[in-house]
Write an enzyme that holds these catalytic residues in place. Structure first.
Site, PDB file in Angstrom:
ATOM      1  CE  LYS A 107       5.496  10.519   2.807  1.00 23.09           C
ATOM      2  NZ  LYS A 107       3.966   9.978   3.037  1.00 23.09           N
TER       3      LYS A 107
HETATM    4  P1  NAD Z   1       4.424  -1.113   1.228  1.00 23.18           P
HETATM    5  O1  NAD Z   1       5.975  -0.728   1.029  1.00 23.18           O
HETATM    6  O2  NAD Z   1       3.925  -1.760   2.455  1.00 23.18           O
HETATM    7  O3  NAD Z   1       3.899  -1.782  -0.194  1.00 23.18           O
HETATM    8  C1  NAD Z   1       4.225  -1.214  -1.416  1.00 23.18           C
HETATM    9  C2  NAD Z   1       3.493  -1.935  -2.354  1.00 23.18           C
HETATM   10  O4  NAD Z   1       3.673  -1.731  -3.610  1.00 23.18           O
HETATM   11  C3  NAD Z   1       4.283  -3.403  -2.571  1.00 23.18           C
HETATM   12  O5  NAD Z   1       3.276  -4.476  -2.724  1.00 23.18           O
HETATM   13  C4  NAD Z   1       5.274  -3.396  -3.509  1.00 23.18           C
HETATM   14  O6  NAD Z   1       5.408  -4.739  -4.317  1.00 23.18           O
HETATM   15  C5  NAD Z   1       4.352  -2.581  -4.709  1.00 23.18           C
HETATM   16  N1  NAD Z   1       5.192  -1.764  -5.457  1.00 23.18           N
HETATM   17  C6  NAD Z   1       6.223  -1.085  -5.374  1.00 23.18           C
HETATM   18  N2  NAD Z   1       6.755  -0.552  -6.530  1.00 23.18           N
HETATM   19  C7  NAD Z   1       5.915  -0.914  -7.530  1.00 23.18           C
HETATM   20  C8  NAD Z   1       5.790  -0.624  -8.883  1.00 23.18           C
HETATM   21  N3  NAD Z   1       6.575   0.057  -9.503  1.00 23.18           N
HETATM   22  N4  NAD Z   1       4.560  -1.252  -9.432  1.00 23.18           N
HETATM   23  C9  NAD Z   1       3.653  -1.954  -8.820  1.00 23.18           C
HETATM   24  N5  NAD Z   1       3.689  -2.174  -7.600  1.00 23.18           N
HETATM   25  C10 NAD Z   1       4.890  -1.772  -6.755  1.00 23.18           C
HETATM   26  O7  NAD Z   1       3.633   0.403   1.153  1.00 23.18           O
HETATM   27  P2  NAD Z   1       2.282   0.669   1.710  1.00 23.18           P
HETATM   28  O8  NAD Z   1       2.558   1.393   3.280  1.00 23.18           O
HETATM   29  O9  NAD Z   1       1.406  -0.231   1.277  1.00 23.18           O
HETATM   30  O10 NAD Z   1       2.069   2.165   0.951  1.00 23.18           O
HETATM   31  C11 NAD Z   1       1.457   2.196  -0.564  1.00 23.18           C
HETATM   32  C12 NAD Z   1       1.116   3.594  -1.102  1.00 23.18           C
HETATM   33  O11 NAD Z   1       0.169   4.225   0.024  1.00 23.18           O
HETATM   34  C13 NAD Z   1       2.278   4.579  -1.109  1.00 23.18           C
HETATM   35  O12 NAD Z   1       1.875   5.484  -1.925  1.00 23.18           O
HETATM   36  C14 NAD Z   1       1.989   5.318   0.392  1.00 23.18           C
HETATM   37  O13 NAD Z   1       2.637   6.569   0.405  1.00 23.18           O
HETATM   38  C15 NAD Z   1       0.530   5.350   0.467  1.00 23.18           C
HETATM   39  N6  NAD Z   1       0.146   5.568   1.995  1.00 23.18           N
HETATM   40  C16 NAD Z   1       0.600   4.513   2.816  1.00 23.18           C
HETATM   41  C17 NAD Z   1      -0.130   4.690   4.121  1.00 23.18           C
HETATM   42  C18 NAD Z   1       0.319   3.900   5.200  1.00 23.18           C
HETATM   43  O14 NAD Z   1      -0.540   4.017   6.333  1.00 23.18           O
HETATM   44  N7  NAD Z   1       1.062   2.858   5.058  1.00 23.18           N
HETATM   45  C19 NAD Z   1      -0.839   6.036   4.383  1.00 23.18           C
HETATM   46  C20 NAD Z   1      -1.154   6.726   3.653  1.00 23.18           C
HETATM   47  C21 NAD Z   1      -0.640   6.373   2.195  1.00 23.18           C
END
Ligand code: NAD
Length: 414
Positions: A107
């Protein structure tokens, strides 16, 4: 060290220790698997658009590479620190092992309020970060991907910067734009995997996904795609939220309209016809499936007793603390863990890397079919172990993953 990141790391260790104990893993192997392979911190000076200088700190942690090159996203967020990155790197080791794809775990991240930087500043920061960790990377060594507040454009800059030094290497990052060698279906993959797993949970527990009530915290890549695909599967998404707060409509939100609204307004605030609600309230809504898809630690000792979902489907990484997980299971609320639920992203990243190495590109249908096959296999293995050992979804998932990595370590001679 903040409380939040300390708890991320403790969460990891608690879950590892429980599963390693259930497996009867010998203490020496436990020490090997607890200890990250390599951790690097870099300074990132950035000349700002106004001429001033800021210096940010970046990290890359490679946790374990016994099953293949290490793999894991890059996060741009002010809560990023070594402990958080270390915890998330270990989580990637277990996730890739559970999916049985030939990767280890890594990571990376930069401690930065990404939303305060201009596009040009983000590009310069990304190029400096790439240069300073380039020696650790390699298509057979370590392959980054997007995570919170990074996206396909970030990956395009990383690939370009790496290519300046080492020549054209599309497989050096995944989650690239399709026009630069990205895979069809990668953007939707984590959301799609979330819906596939929820469908399998529904089948096993005699619920109908069609017509079920789904609540989603987070409306970024993962949350918004999951919402769209839940709707496609006939579920009712009754509440969604972003960092500013959420919206609620008991008859089911029109998710296409919500996506369009957010694209224009950059926020859910003011979406017509829906009731506003806070991020605390959204987590305690009555529903069949509660899908945290934002940040870590949001379901914790403070709200575990107030959760009114039948299942928690962990689309975010580490959204539930170990204490809360335990409390929820005691209350009969099953928690389906991150390493199973959100593994669709890294699985399609794997397909992207395979396509880059072969320079032969797949149809979207093939991506979806292969994703479905891999996720179903993992779910079935977890279901068998749960039945055999009488353990939770989380313990079974960690046990399968840790056992696979320990076997690879032993075969290599550890
Ligand atoms: P992103 O940046 O596209 O979206 C994050 C979302 O969370 C946004 O809507 C933001 O407004 C919201 N957010 C941020 N802080 C917040 C808070 N304090 N309270 C409520 N909402 C909040 O990120 P993503 O890629 O969608 O990732 C989201 C989660 O999924 C993370 O934990 C990430 O590690 C995990 N994840 C993502 C992927 C991927 O392929 N993108 C894969 C596995 C896991």
């Amino acid at each position: 060290m903040t409380d939040k990141t300390a708890s991320d790391h403790e969460t990891q260790m608690t879950e590892f220790d429980r599963a390693a104990g259930l497996l009867g893993l010998d203490p020496e192997m436990q020490t090997i698997l607890r200890t990250p392979f390599r951790e690097v911190q870099v300074s990132l000076p950035l000349r700002r658009d106004d001429g001033s200088l800021s210096v940010f700190i970046g990290y890359r942690v490679q946790h374990n590479g016994s099953r293949g090159p290490t793999k894991g996203g890059i996060r741009y967020h002010p809560e990023v620190d070594l402990l958080e990155v270390r915890a998330l790197a270990a989580l990637m080791t277990w996730k890739t092992a559970l999916m049985n794809i030939p990767y280890g775990g890594a990571k990376g991240g930069v401690n930065v309020k990404a939303w305060e930087l201009s596009e040009d500043e983000l590009e310069r920061l990304t190029r400096t970060f790439t240069t300073r960790i380039a020696l650790l990377l390699g298509v057979n060594r370590d392959i980054p991907a997007p995570d919170m507040y990074t996206n396909s454009q970030t990956m395009a800059w990383m690939m370009d910067e790496y290519g300046r030094k080492f020549g054209y290497t599309p497989g050096i990052v995944t989650g690239k734009p399709v026009g630069l060698g990205g895979s069809l279906g990668r953007e939707a993959a984590t959301g799609r995997g979330t819906v596939i797993i929820t469908g399998l949970v529904s089948e096993e527990f005699g619920l109908d996904l069609k017509g079920s009530n789904v609540v989603i915290q987070g409306f970024g890549n993962v949350g918004s795609w999951a919402a769209r695909l839940f709707c496609e599967a006939g579920a009712r998404v009754t509440a969604v939220s972003d960092v500013h707060g959420g919206i609620h409509d008991p008859s089911g939100l029109d998710i296409d309209a919500v996506v369009k609204f957010v694209k224009e307004k950059k926020s859910l605030e003011g979406f017509p016809g829906a009731k506003p609600l806070s991020n605390d309230e959204i987590l305690t809504m009555e529903c069949d499936f509660l899908v945290p898809a934002a940040i870590g630690g949001v379901i914790n000792e403070k709200n575990a007793d107030a959760i009114r979902a039948k299942f928690v489907i962990e689309a975010a990484n580490a959204p539930t603390t170990p204490e809360a997980s335990h409390r929820l299971e005691e209350r009969g609320i099953r928690v389906v863990p991150d390493i199973l639920v959100n593994a669709g992203g890294v699985t399609v990243s794997y397909f992207e890397w395979v396509q880059n190495l072969q320079q032969f590109y797949w149809s979207e249908q093939r991506v979806e079919d292969e994703l479905s096959r891999i996720m179903k296999n993992a779910y079935t293995e977890v279901a068998h172990l749960r039945a055999e050992r009488g353990v939770t979804f989380r313990d079974a998932s960690f046990m399968l993953a840790i056992d696979r990595v320990a076997r690879a370590e032993r075969l290599r001679g550890s």
